[in-house]
Enzyme design. Structure first.
Site: not given
Ligand code: NAP
Length: 250
Positions: A171, A158
């Site tokens: 985070y 990130s």
């Molecule tokens: P998201 O929509 O919240 O999805 C997160 C995923 O991780 C979901 O499938 C969630 O499962 C799973 N997860 C969370 N806790 C878990 C656990 N205890 N065991 C197994 N699975 C778990 O997030 P996202 O935005 O797509 O993020 C994906 C990645 O990109 C992350 O590493 C995040 O830090 C990074 N990122 C995102 C952004 C952004 O703007 N979106 C920016 C920078 C970095 P559930 O569906 O069951 O909750």
């Protein structure tokens, strides 16, 4: 490495025959990536903690023309223990014999507090899911990655994992650690067929982003589908030899 991974154009069969596990494939970026990998011919292993959400992604893939039937790997990273990691790796070894791609995407945000106010138990939980569980999963999958002659590991960082920012708490700290995990593993595998890289997705329209910025205009954000070319480049054979990089998907 190609000059611009963001505009990487790829053929519809780029990932044919490759076995790719995506963590956090039930939602957001991981879900979009799993669907695209399946569309490109990969045998996808969908990891997550929610069976109904994973089954919905499974159904979307099985409805695609010609896609390989995916597998579901249920493991709550907050609760998993050494035995459950081993059992998961063993079941993948029994079914597929190797892994060509491992996308470490699952993470939790925690809360947007100052470090002074941050709850210590929550701090530990965020570090556990985002770092310790990512390490543990990577470790149990290493023998399967070594069985591929062209394996790609992707960690997810990130912007706040490169420059610390107020109120991003555990985070941000966990994403600095993820960059470290990626660099250490890349150096340890530099003489092998395994490449290891880290992607910073950038602001993307998902539930996590909405939780971090509830008042923001979501329509101005890139969608998960928009940011996939960098992931696809790193998962495909054209990135063979590219390792130890930290790449922005936007
Ligand atoms: P998201 O929509 O919240 O999805 C997160 C995923 O991780 C979901 O499938 C969630 O499962 C799973 N997860 C969370 N806790 C878990 C656990 N205890 N065991 C197994 N699975 C778990 O997030 P996202 O935005 O797509 O993020 C994906 C990645 O990109 C992350 O590493 C995040 O830090 C990074 N990122 C995102 C952004 C952004 O703007 N979106 C920016 C920078 C970095 P559930 O569906 O069951 O909750």
């Amino acid at each position: 490495m190609i000059e611009d991974t963001k505009t990487y154009a790829y053929a519809d069969d780029l990932l044919r025959g490759r076995i790719i596990l995506v963590t956090g494939a039930s939602d957001g970026i991981g879900k979009a990536l799993a669907l695209e990998c399946a569309r490109l011919g990969a045998q996808v292993i969908l990891h997550g903690r929610s069976v109904p959400k994973l089954e919905a992604v499974y159904d979307q893939i099985t409805a695609m023309d010609g896609a390989a039937r995916p597998s579901i790997a249920v493991l709550d990273l907050a609760a998993a223990n050494a035995e459950s990691y081993m059992t998961l790796a063993q079941s993948i070894e029994d079914e597929f014999g190797r892994l060509d791609g491992l996308v470490q995407n699952a993470s939790i945000l925690g809360e947007r507090y100052s470090l002074e106010q941050y709850d210590a138990v929550l701090f530990q939980r965020v570090m556990h899911v985002n770092v310790t569980a990512t390490f543990a999963l990577t470790q149990v999958f290493m023998p399967l990655l070594h069985k591929s002659d062209d394996a790609s590991v992707i960690f997810t960082s990130s912007g706040v994992g490169r420059t610390g920012k107020a109120f991003w708490g555990a985070y941000a700290v966990s994403k600095f650690a993820t960059e470290g995990l990626s660099q250490v593993l890349a150096d340890e595998t530099k003489h092998t067929d395994i490449r290891v890289n880290c992607i910073n997705p950038g602001a993307t329209r998902t539930a996590m982003r909405l939780a971090a910025y509830p008042a923001e205009d979501r329509d101005l954000l890139k969608t998960p589908e928009d940011i996939l070319p960098t992931y696809i480049y790193l998962l495909g054979a054209e990135s063979k030899g590219v390792t130890g990089q930290s790449i922005d998907a936007q």
